[in-house]
Write a protein that holds these residues in place. Structure first.
Motif, PDB file in Angstrom:
ATOM      1  N   HIS A   1      13.700   6.049   7.280  1.00  0.00           N
ATOM      2  CA  HIS A   1      13.350   6.598   5.973  1.00  0.00           C
ATOM      3  C   HIS A   1      12.690   5.524   5.125  1.00  0.00           C
ATOM      4  O   HIS A   1      13.334   4.556   4.721  1.00  0.00           O
ATOM      5  CB  HIS A   1      14.588   7.112   5.236  1.00  0.00           C
ATOM      6  N   GLN A   2      11.418   5.686   4.812  1.00  0.00           N
ATOM      7  CA  GLN A   2      10.744   4.751   3.912  1.00  0.00           C
ATOM      8  C   GLN A   2      11.293   4.899   2.499  1.00  0.00           C
ATOM      9  O   GLN A   2      11.807   5.951   2.114  1.00  0.00           O
ATOM     10  CB  GLN A   2       9.237   5.007   3.921  1.00  0.00           C
ATOM     11  N   ASN A   3      11.172   3.832   1.712  1.00  0.00           N
ATOM     12  CA  ASN A   3      11.565   3.925   0.312  1.00  0.00           C
ATOM     13  C   ASN A   3      10.321   4.198  -0.539  1.00  0.00           C
ATOM     14  O   ASN A   3       9.196   4.240  -0.026  1.00  0.00           O
ATOM     15  CB  ASN A   3      12.319   2.673  -0.130  1.00  0.00           C
ATOM     16  N   PRO A   4      10.477   4.419  -1.842  1.00  0.00           N
ATOM     17  CA  PRO A   4       9.301   4.759  -2.658  1.00  0.00           C
ATOM     18  C   PRO A   4       8.205   3.700  -2.649  1.00  0.00           C
ATOM     19  O   PRO A   4       7.015   4.048  -2.646  1.00  0.00           O
ATOM     20  CB  PRO A   4       9.906   4.942  -4.056  1.00  0.00           C
ATOM     21  N   ASP A   5       8.578   2.408  -2.650  1.00  0.00           N
ATOM     22  CA  ASP A   5       7.550   1.381  -2.605  1.00  0.00           C
ATOM     23  C   ASP A   5       6.749   1.466  -1.310  1.00  0.00           C
ATOM     24  O   ASP A   5       5.514   1.333  -1.319  1.00  0.00           O
ATOM     25  CB  ASP A   5       8.177  -0.007  -2.750  1.00  0.00           C
ATOM     26  N   GLU A   6       7.417   1.695  -0.194  1.00  0.00           N
ATOM     27  CA  GLU A   6       6.707   1.833   1.077  1.00  0.00           C
ATOM     28  C   GLU A   6       5.851   3.092   1.095  1.00  0.00           C
ATOM     29  O   GLU A   6       4.762   3.103   1.687  1.00  0.00           O
ATOM     30  CB  GLU A   6       7.723   1.839   2.225  1.00  0.00           C
ATOM     31  N   ALA A   7       6.331   4.152   0.458  1.00  0.00           N
ATOM     32  CA  ALA A   7       5.514   5.366   0.373  1.00  0.00           C
ATOM     33  C   ALA A   7       4.221   5.091  -0.379  1.00  0.00           C
ATOM     34  O   ALA A   7       3.145   5.581   0.005  1.00  0.00           O
ATOM     35  CB  ALA A   7       6.300   6.486  -0.313  1.00  0.00           C
ATOM     36  N   VAL A   8       4.290   4.294  -1.446  1.00  0.00           N
ATOM     37  CA  VAL A   8       3.083   3.941  -2.189  1.00  0.00           C
ATOM     38  C   VAL A   8       2.176   3.059  -1.333  1.00  0.00           C
ATOM     39  O   VAL A   8       0.948   3.233  -1.326  1.00  0.00           O
ATOM     40  CB  VAL A   8       3.447   3.247  -3.516  1.00  0.00           C
ATOM     41  N   GLN A   9       2.764   2.125  -0.593  1.00  0.00           N
ATOM     42  CA  GLN A   9       1.950   1.309   0.305  1.00  0.00           C
ATOM     43  C   GLN A   9       1.225   2.181   1.339  1.00  0.00           C
ATOM     44  O   GLN A   9       0.040   1.977   1.630  1.00  0.00           O
ATOM     45  CB  GLN A   9       2.823   0.290   1.023  1.00  0.00           C
ATOM     46  N   GLY A  10       1.931   3.157   1.906  1.00  0.00           N
ATOM     47  CA  GLY A  10       1.303   4.067   2.857  1.00  0.00           C
ATOM     48  C   GLY A  10       0.204   4.891   2.222  1.00  0.00           C
ATOM     49  O   GLY A  10      -0.859   5.111   2.814  1.00  0.00           O
ATOM     50  N   PHE A  11       0.452   5.357   1.014  1.00  0.00           N
ATOM     51  CA  PHE A  11      -0.541   6.105   0.241  1.00  0.00           C
ATOM     52  C   PHE A  11      -1.824   5.289   0.081  1.00  0.00           C
ATOM     53  O   PHE A  11      -2.940   5.800   0.259  1.00  0.00           O
ATOM     54  CB  PHE A  11       0.092   6.441  -1.109  1.00  0.00           C
ATOM     55  N   LEU A  12      -1.677   4.002  -0.210  1.00  0.00           N
ATOM     56  CA  LEU A  12      -2.837   3.141  -0.376  1.00  0.00           C
ATOM     57  C   LEU A  12      -3.527   2.863   0.952  1.00  0.00           C
ATOM     58  O   LEU A  12      -4.760   2.834   1.036  1.00  0.00           O
ATOM     59  CB  LEU A  12      -2.418   1.827  -1.045  1.00  0.00           C
ATOM     60  N   LEU A  13      -2.751   2.656   2.010  1.00  0.00           N
ATOM     61  CA  LEU A  13      -3.344   2.412   3.322  1.00  0.00           C
ATOM     62  C   LEU A  13      -4.188   3.602   3.778  1.00  0.00           C
ATOM     63  O   LEU A  13      -5.226   3.429   4.418  1.00  0.00           O
ATOM     64  CB  LEU A  13      -2.246   2.134   4.348  1.00  0.00           C
ATOM     65  N   SER A  14      -3.730   4.802   3.479  1.00  0.00           N
ATOM     66  CA  SER A  14      -4.440   6.002   3.922  1.00  0.00           C
ATOM     67  C   SER A  14      -5.554   6.411   2.971  1.00  0.00           C
ATOM     68  O   SER A  14      -6.272   7.376   3.256  1.00  0.00           O
ATOM     69  CB  SER A  14      -3.450   7.155   4.097  1.00  0.00           C
ATOM     70  N   LYS A  15      -5.662   5.711   1.854  1.00  0.00           N
ATOM     71  CA  LYS A  15      -6.742   5.943   0.893  1.00  0.00           C
ATOM     72  C   LYS A  15      -6.757   7.379   0.373  1.00  0.00           C
ATOM     73  O   LYS A  15      -7.824   7.967   0.123  1.00  0.00           O
ATOM     74  CB  LYS A  15      -8.098   5.590   1.513  1.00  0.00           C
ATOM     75  N   ALA A  16      -5.574   7.946   0.213  1.00  0.00           N
ATOM     76  CA  ALA A  16      -5.478   9.311  -0.292  1.00  0.00           C
ATOM     77  C   ALA A  16      -5.757   9.338  -1.798  1.00  0.00           C
ATOM     78  O   ALA A  16      -5.540   8.358  -2.517  1.00  0.00           O
ATOM     79  CB  ALA A  16      -4.095   9.888  -0.012  1.00  0.00           C
ATOM     80  N   ALA A  17      -6.211  10.485  -2.265  1.00  0.00           N
ATOM     81  CA  ALA A  17      -6.495  10.646  -3.692  1.00  0.00           C
ATOM     82  C   ALA A  17      -5.225  10.944  -4.482  1.00  0.00           C
ATOM     83  O   ALA A  17      -5.019  10.410  -5.582  1.00  0.00           O
ATOM     84  CB  ALA A  17      -7.520  11.757  -3.894  1.00  0.00           C
ATOM     85  N   TYR A  18      -4.344  11.809  -3.913  1.00  0.00           N
ATOM     86  CA  TYR A  18      -3.140  12.235  -4.618  1.00  0.00           C
ATOM     87  C   TYR A  18      -1.993  12.351  -3.625  1.00  0.00           C
ATOM     88  O   TYR A  18      -2.205  12.453  -2.412  1.00  0.00           O
ATOM     89  CB  TYR A  18      -3.362  13.583  -5.320  1.00  0.00           C
ATOM     90  N   ALA A  19      -0.769  12.332  -4.160  1.00  0.00           N
ATOM     91  CA  ALA A  19       0.402  12.487  -3.291  1.00  0.00           C
ATOM     92  C   ALA A  19       1.529  13.182  -4.039  1.00  0.00           C
ATOM     93  O   ALA A  19       1.674  13.040  -5.266  1.00  0.00           O
ATOM     94  CB  ALA A  19       0.883  11.133  -2.769  1.00  0.00           C
ATOM     95  N   VAL A  20       2.330  13.934  -3.282  1.00  0.00           N
ATOM     96  CA  VAL A  20       3.551  14.568  -3.767  1.00  0.00           C
ATOM     97  C   VAL A  20       4.724  13.897  -3.074  1.00  0.00           C
ATOM     98  O   VAL A  20       4.751  13.794  -1.841  1.00  0.00           O
ATOM     99  CB  VAL A  20       3.555  16.079  -3.461  1.00  0.00           C
ATOM    100  N   GLY A  21       5.694  13.424  -3.860  1.00  0.00           N
ATOM    101  CA  GLY A  21       6.916  12.848  -3.299  1.00  0.00           C
ATOM    102  C   GLY A  21       7.971  13.921  -3.107  1.00  0.00           C
ATOM    103  O   GLY A  21       8.304  14.661  -4.036  1.00  0.00           O
TER     104      GLY A  21
END
Length: 352
Positions: free
Chosen positions: A284-304
């Protein structure tokens, strides 16, 4: 939640049993009850695994966790303002039902992720993790459901009672990774199975299954006998990514997505059930890792998602939401690009 209750809850997800105050470690079987296929880089002939990754923790680690720090107390109930979604949406709207269950409406299709409307995420109705929020959409208020994306077989993601209701009322198609079709066969739902790297089409959408770092089990002897995975929906307007559960795994679930699938409009990413890190980080990733993944994938938006509905681990109910806000600030990401939706909230995702 007291120690014994949380121990029983966690045991269901580790493939061990604490029923009757005894503990049985998962028995390794020489045959897979759900899937039969050739050996691959993530299947050894009996069980699936994360290549170059970490295996699930065992019973000794479970005891170490539960004998450690007390979990933060959750409220018994949190009020929810339920919504009645539109029947069809042309563009892209995501409505939070609760935990990993979201209604994705796009291109005239209604898609549910890991649907769960039951009171508990458990193999039994009288024990195990109990929801503190009602579903953000009443089951009776669902629009016609065309498709279910089922990421893996843990009880908080695969609820057979809900799937049976969906079969009776909507008869959707289920797309799921290898082996999970066998587990849900009793529901009567139509299924299509995908291995990592495989794709199919549904309406105007391409649907692709890609790796994430997790595992699955339904009981004491079936650990990792059904595959887990990420879904990427491709079509006009940009891709949509749904991850039910994953460890960050050095960013590997994310880093190849832009090159494979082009611009990513939205990601639905887990942000909860992460504490303590020494026990939970691999799955289970934590919120900081989720943000890192979001940036790696270059997504525009995300839902937690995967927070605020049932207590699986030590953190408080609202901790993932607050930690997400801190992570977005730390990584210089605008707060309105990555939102932790409460049950009943919906978001018409901006175009890119």
């Amino acid at each position: 939640m007291n120690r014994r209750t949380l121990l029983q809850s966690a045991a269901a997800f580790l493939g061990v049993s604490t029923v009757g105050c005894t503990t049985t470690v998962a028995v390794r079987s020489g045959k897979n009850r759900y899937y039969e296929g050739p050996v691959t880089d993530h299947f050894d002939g009996v069980r699936f695994f994360n290549p170059d990754g970490s295996p699930p923790k065992g019973f000794r680690d479970l005891l170490r966790w539960r004998m450690g720090e007390d979990p933060t107390e959750w409220p018994a109930e949190v009020p929810v303002l339920t919504v009645r979604p539109e029947r069809r949406v042309d563009d892209l709207t995501v409505t939070m039902v609760g935990h990993a269950t979201m209604l994705v409406q796009t291109r005239g299709l209604n898609i549910l992720t890991d649907p769960w409307w039951s009171e508990r995420a458990s193999p039994v109705s009288f024990a195990g993790p109990k929801r503190v929020t009602k579903p953000g959409i009443s089951f009776e208020d669902l629009p016609p459901i065309d498709l279910i994306l089922l990421s893996h077989c843990h009880y908080d993601h695969m609820d057979l009672a809900t799937l049976t209701r969906l079969k009776a009322e909507h008869d959707p198609l289920v797309i799921t990774p290898l082996g999970n079709d066998t587990i849900i066969q009793s529901t009567g739902l139509r299924t299509e199975v995908l291995d990592w790297g495989q794709s199919t089409n549904f309406g105007q959408l391409g649907i692709h299954c890609t790796p994430c770092h997790h595992w699955g089990a339904r009981g004491v002897s079936d650990r990792s006998m059904a595959l887990w995975g990420t879904f990427v929906l491709t079509g006009p307007g940009g891709s949509v990514v749904f991850i039910g559960d994953t460890g960050f795994d050095q960013g590997r679930p994310y880093r190849d997505l832009p090159a494979q699938f082009g611009p990513i409009r939205a990601e639905l990413l887990p942000i909860g059930a992460y504490d303590p890190r020494w026990f939970m980080a691999d799955q289970h990733q934590n919120p900081d890792e989720a943000v890192q993944g979001f940036l790696l994938s270059k997504a525009a938006y995300a839902v937690g998602h995967h927070w605020g509905t049932i207590q699986l681990t030590n953190e408080g109910r609202n901790d993932p939401r607050f930690a997400l806000e801190e992570a977005l600030e730390a990584h210089n990401v605008a707060q309105n690009r990555f939102r932790a939706l409460e049950a009943g909230e919906f978001w018409a995702i901006p175009s890119i």
